[in-house]
Scaffold this motif. Structure first.
Motif, PDB file in Angstrom:
ATOM      1  N   ILE A  14       0.836  -1.197   0.000  1.00  0.00           N
ATOM      2  CA  ILE A  14       0.000   0.000   0.000  1.00  0.00           C
ATOM      3  C   ILE A  14       0.872   1.248   0.000  1.00  0.00           C
ATOM      4  CG2 ILE A  14      -1.940  -1.163   1.108  1.00  0.00           C
ATOM      5  CD1 ILE A  14      -1.067  -0.038   3.764  1.00  0.00           C
ATOM      6  N   PRO A  15       0.345   2.403  -0.445  1.00  0.00           N
ATOM      7  CA  PRO A  15       1.166   3.626  -0.560  1.00  0.00           C
ATOM      8  C   PRO A  15       1.796   4.068   0.747  1.00  0.00           C
ATOM      9  CG  PRO A  15      -0.901   3.855  -1.745  1.00  0.00           C
ATOM     10  CD  PRO A  15      -1.011   2.578  -0.972  1.00  0.00           C
ATOM     11  N   ASN A  16       1.083   3.969   1.848  1.00  0.00           N
ATOM     12  CA  ASN A  16       1.628   4.414   3.138  1.00  0.00           C
ATOM     13  C   ASN A  16       1.579   3.278   4.143  1.00  0.00           C
ATOM     14  OD1 ASN A  16       2.044   7.329   2.516  1.00  0.00           O
ATOM     15  ND2 ASN A  16      -0.182   7.269   2.207  1.00  0.00           N
ATOM     16  N   PRO A  17       2.569   2.375   4.099  1.00  0.00           N
ATOM     17  CA  PRO A  17       2.553   1.234   5.029  1.00  0.00           C
ATOM     18  C   PRO A  17       2.687   1.684   6.474  1.00  0.00           C
ATOM     19  CG  PRO A  17       4.656   1.355   3.865  1.00  0.00           C
ATOM     20  CD  PRO A  17       3.748   2.350   3.212  1.00  0.00           C
ATOM     21  N   THR A  18       2.208   0.852   7.372  1.00  0.00           N
ATOM     22  CA  THR A  18       2.249   1.203   8.797  1.00  0.00           C
ATOM     23  C   THR A  18       3.668   1.238   9.341  1.00  0.00           C
ATOM     24  OG1 THR A  18       1.904  -1.142   9.299  1.00  0.00           O
ATOM     25  CG2 THR A  18      -0.041   0.282   9.282  1.00  0.00           C
ATOM     26  N   TYR A  19       4.578   0.519   8.674  1.00  0.00           N
ATOM     27  CA  TYR A  19       5.990   0.537   9.086  1.00  0.00           C
ATOM     28  C   TYR A  19       6.786   1.146   7.953  1.00  0.00           C
ATOM     29  CZ  TYR A  19      10.615  -1.129  10.547  1.00  0.00           C
ATOM     30  OH  TYR A  19      11.939  -1.204  10.928  1.00  0.00           O
ATOM     31  N   SER A  20       7.393   2.284   8.209  1.00  0.00           N
ATOM     32  CA  SER A  20       8.123   2.975   7.154  1.00  0.00           C
ATOM     33  C   SER A  20       9.287   3.740   7.740  1.00  0.00           C
ATOM     34  CB  SER A  20       7.187   3.944   6.408  1.00  0.00           C
ATOM     35  OG  SER A  20       7.872   4.612   5.388  1.00  0.00           O
ATOM     36  N   LEU A  21      10.489   3.374   7.305  1.00  0.00           N
ATOM     37  CA  LEU A  21      11.686   4.063   7.785  1.00  0.00           C
ATOM     38  C   LEU A  21      11.890   5.357   7.009  1.00  0.00           C
ATOM     39  CD1 LEU A  21      14.178   1.066   8.095  1.00  0.00           C
ATOM     40  CD2 LEU A  21      13.183   2.376   9.959  1.00  0.00           C
ATOM     41  N   PRO A  22      12.471   6.383   7.655  1.00  0.00           N
ATOM     42  CA  PRO A  22      12.777   7.624   6.940  1.00  0.00           C
ATOM     43  C   PRO A  22      13.756   7.353   5.804  1.00  0.00           C
ATOM     44  CG  PRO A  22      12.949   7.931   9.310  1.00  0.00           C
ATOM     45  CD  PRO A  22      12.817   6.469   9.080  1.00  0.00           C
ATOM     46  N   SER A  23      13.559   8.013   4.680  1.00  0.00           N
ATOM     47  CA  SER A  23      14.432   7.800   3.527  1.00  0.00           C
ATOM     48  C   SER A  23      15.644   8.719   3.581  1.00  0.00           C
ATOM     49  CB  SER A  23      13.657   8.051   2.234  1.00  0.00           C
ATOM     50  OG  SER A  23      13.124   9.360   2.231  1.00  0.00           O
TER      51      SER A  23
ATOM     52  N   GLU B 252      19.798   9.292   4.973  1.00  0.00           N
ATOM     53  CA  GLU B 252      21.024   8.514   5.139  1.00  0.00           C
ATOM     54  C   GLU B 252      21.402   8.335   6.594  1.00  0.00           C
ATOM     55  OE1 GLU B 252      24.080  10.273   2.870  1.00  0.00           O
ATOM     56  OE2 GLU B 252      23.106   9.937   0.926  1.00  0.00           O
ATOM     57  N   ASP B 253      20.787   9.081   7.485  1.00  0.00           N
ATOM     58  CA  ASP B 253      21.174   8.992   8.892  1.00  0.00           C
ATOM     59  C   ASP B 253      20.187   8.149   9.699  1.00  0.00           C
ATOM     60  OD1 ASP B 253      19.873  12.183  10.127  1.00  0.00           O
ATOM     61  OD2 ASP B 253      19.060  10.701   8.721  1.00  0.00           O
ATOM     62  N   SER B 254      19.542   7.157   9.028  1.00  0.00           N
ATOM     63  CA  SER B 254      18.657   6.258   9.769  1.00  0.00           C
ATOM     64  C   SER B 254      19.472   5.516  10.810  1.00  0.00           C
ATOM     65  CB  SER B 254      18.000   5.243   8.827  1.00  0.00           C
ATOM     66  OG  SER B 254      17.108   5.895   7.970  1.00  0.00           O
ATOM     67  N   ASN B 255      18.932   5.383  11.994  1.00  0.00           N
ATOM     68  CA  ASN B 255      19.653   4.694  13.058  1.00  0.00           C
ATOM     69  C   ASN B 255      18.668   3.875  13.876  1.00  0.00           C
ATOM     70  OD1 ASN B 255      18.331   6.521  14.828  1.00  0.00           O
ATOM     71  ND2 ASN B 255      19.918   8.052  14.373  1.00  0.00           N
ATOM     72  N   THR B 256      19.169   3.264  14.945  1.00  0.00           N
ATOM     73  CA  THR B 256      18.346   2.378  15.755  1.00  0.00           C
ATOM     74  C   THR B 256      17.111   3.083  16.283  1.00  0.00           C
ATOM     75  OG1 THR B 256      20.306   1.157  16.405  1.00  0.00           O
ATOM     76  CG2 THR B 256      18.339   0.835  17.738  1.00  0.00           C
ATOM     77  N   SER B 257      17.238   4.327  16.689  1.00  0.00           N
ATOM     78  CA  SER B 257      16.098   5.028  17.279  1.00  0.00           C
ATOM     79  C   SER B 257      14.991   5.237  16.254  1.00  0.00           C
ATOM     80  CB  SER B 257      16.555   6.367  17.876  1.00  0.00           C
ATOM     81  OG  SER B 257      17.047   7.210  16.856  1.00  0.00           O
ATOM     82  N   THR B 258      15.338   5.564  14.992  1.00  0.00           N
ATOM     83  CA  THR B 258      14.301   5.763  13.991  1.00  0.00           C
ATOM     84  C   THR B 258      13.635   4.435  13.631  1.00  0.00           C
ATOM     85  OG1 THR B 258      15.919   5.610  12.191  1.00  0.00           O
ATOM     86  CG2 THR B 258      15.390   7.813  13.029  1.00  0.00           C
ATOM     87  N   GLU B 259      14.385   3.354  13.615  1.00  0.00           N
ATOM     88  CA  GLU B 259      13.807   2.033  13.376  1.00  0.00           C
ATOM     89  C   GLU B 259      12.842   1.673  14.503  1.00  0.00           C
ATOM     90  OE1 GLU B 259      16.833  -0.854  12.780  1.00  0.00           O
ATOM     91  OE2 GLU B 259      17.612   0.100  10.969  1.00  0.00           O
ATOM     92  N   GLU B 260      13.223   2.007  15.721  1.00  0.00           N
ATOM     93  CA  GLU B 260      12.355   1.733  16.860  1.00  0.00           C
ATOM     94  C   GLU B 260      11.090   2.576  16.766  1.00  0.00           C
ATOM     95  OE1 GLU B 260      11.437  -0.172  20.600  1.00  0.00           O
ATOM     96  OE2 GLU B 260      12.772  -0.588  18.916  1.00  0.00           O
ATOM     97  N   ASP B 261      11.223   3.824  16.363  1.00  0.00           N
ATOM     98  CA  ASP B 261      10.053   4.684  16.197  1.00  0.00           C
ATOM     99  C   ASP B 261       9.105   4.125  15.143  1.00  0.00           C
ATOM    100  OD1 ASP B 261      11.055   6.401  18.073  1.00  0.00           O
ATOM    101  OD2 ASP B 261      11.891   7.835  16.627  1.00  0.00           O
ATOM    102  N   ALA B 262       9.679   3.617  14.047  1.00  0.00           N
ATOM    103  CA  ALA B 262       8.856   3.051  12.979  1.00  0.00           C
ATOM    104  C   ALA B 262       8.126   1.805  13.468  1.00  0.00           C
ATOM    105  CB  ALA B 262       9.726   2.726  11.769  1.00  0.00           C
TER     106      ALA B 262
END
Length: 437
Positions: free
Chosen positions: A121-130, A132-142
């Motif tokens: 679907i266009p806006n999945p419930t789990y979506s990481l920021p696009s 380059e500085d994705s890190n553990t905290s953003t994955e946890e937020d997602a």
């Protein structure tokens, strides 16, 4: 191939009209007893009993990430490779010596559907920021955003949310399931379905790890108390329908779970076959058809109608290896441990339904409550003889599962008024149709 009326017994059966069984009669294991739905990979050690089981075949269900490969490993060693009739023996001794075979089923149970996110679907419930500085905290937020979106009521406890696994993309599940189905040409899709009553277990506390039963495959409830959180029905439906479409694409049967959701379960599956319903002739239309024309005409929906005169094994192999590119719904469906009413069966058995629908029963589920016991007789009586299956639905293989399987065989025979040999043969023929088509 899909017949939506009670088929007439063959000549051999019609010569021996069914009679009420005598419960002191020995159970005819040598004729072939089949467990249409079970979970022995939840207790892997119990699978050592396969060598001596009297049950002919177990249909073993996968349910979650931890058991997909386990089911594949068991099937690689014990899976059926040819027709069920080739497993027939003439005595209990021969049957035990031959050992029990396995039909694997690969799928994602609704209890664990929250662990998947729909990336189609266009806006999945789990979506990481696009970025380059994705890190553990953003994955946890997602991850937290996903679980807040698919669970109800929306969890707010950070500790509970953090204890849940990182969700898996639905496309990954479909891809891996397709590979399993390709590797095992007789495999089913299952266990899939809908469940309104299920609540997630509470998180496991650190102190619980030391007391964990290591004989159990991880991922189950394992005695934990239940939380107030349920999986939103819309999310369960999306996960189920993706697997139904895969089953249709691969031409495989499905084993379906439905608890407190009989109406929405039917609607969800029926949505997949919308536009493919069978034409139901009116009385006037039937009168216009010349006698015998219906029987002699061949339907384009019946892929296997031309193979009736083929060698039995070649016919089964063709069904199992049919090319990719089927319909968006499964050809055969088993409503496992069906707990709905006899009235609700009418919609599943309607002549317009393009899937062949079987119904299986277990002591573990259907006889576990007073309500289930009260409902069972009318449901079994309402079912055509050629749509009934029997299962244990147990989390282990062995004597207990086999005892429960035998008890349900006997109970179905009693309700139907069959003697044991007639009943075992009839249910065995149904199981073969469910697996092979």
């Amino acid at each position: 191939m899909c017949q939506h009326h009670q088929t007439q017994p063959d000549d051999a059966q019609s010569q021996h009209p069914p009679v009420r069984p005598v419960y002191n009669d020995a159970f005819p294991w040598h004729l072939g007893a089949f467990d249409a739905h079970c979970h022995p990979t939840d207790t892997m050690a119990s699978l050592a009993s396969l060598a001596t089981l009297r049950t002919r075949v177990l249909a073993i269900m996968a349910t979650r990430s931890q058991d997909q490969q386990l089911v594949a490993e068991v099937a690689a060693e014990h899976g059926i490779t040819d027709s069920l009739s080739s497993l027939t023996s003439t005595s209990d001794t021969d049957s035990a010596r031959r050992g029990c075979k396995v039909v694997p089923a690969f799928g994602w149970h609704p209890w664990f559907s929250y662990q998947l996110y729909d990336d189609s679907i266009p806006n999945p419930t789990y979506s990481l920021p696009s970025t380059e500085d994705s890190n553990t905290s953003t994955e946890e937020d997602a991850k937290i955003a996903h679980y807040k979106a698919v669970l109800t009521p929306s969890p707010q406890d950070p500790s509970f949310l953090s204890s849940l696994p990182t969700p898996t993309p639905l496309s990954s599940l479909i891809s891996s399931t397709r590979q399993y189905l390709t590797s095992f040409p007789f495999a089913l899709v299952g266990e899939i379905g809908l469940d309104k009553g299920f609540r997630l277990p509470q998180q496991r506390l650190p102190d619980d790890d030391s007391s964990r039963d290591e004989s159990l495959t991880p991922g189950g409830r394992e005695g934990r108390l239940l939380s107030p959180f349920r999986v939103q029905m819309q999310h369960q439906q999306a996960i189920m329908q993706a697997q139904l479409r895969l089953a249709g694409e691969m031409g495989r049967a499905v084993s379906v779970h439905g608890v407190q959701a009989h109406g929405v379960l039917y609607d969800t599956i029926a949505a997949c076959w919308k536009g493919h319903e069978k034409k139901v002739l009116s009385r006037r239309e039937k009168k216009r058809i010349a006698p015998g024309a219906e029987e002699s005409s061949s339907s384009s929906d019946d892929e296997d109608s031309s193979s009736e005169n083929d060698d039995s094994m070649r016919s089964k192999e063709k069904r199992a290896k049919r090319k990719i590119g089927g319909k968006p719904f499964p050809p055969r469906i088993c409503l496992h441990s069906y707990s709905g009413s006899a009235d609700m069966l009418k919609q599943w058995l309607h002549p317009s339904v393009p899937s062949t629908v079987f119904v299986s029963f277990s002591i573990a589920v259907n006889m576990s409550t007073d309500g289930g016991k009260a409902k069972l007789e009318s449901v079994v009586r309402a079912l055509p003889d050629d749509r009934i299956l029997v299962e244990s639905d147990l989390h282990m293989a062995g004597d207990e599962a086999e005892g429960l399987l035998e008890d349900m065989y006997r109970l179905v025979c009693e309700i139907k008024g069959w003697d044991l040999e007639y009943g075992v043969k009839t249910i065995g023929a149904n199981f073969e149709k469910f697996i092979y088509g």
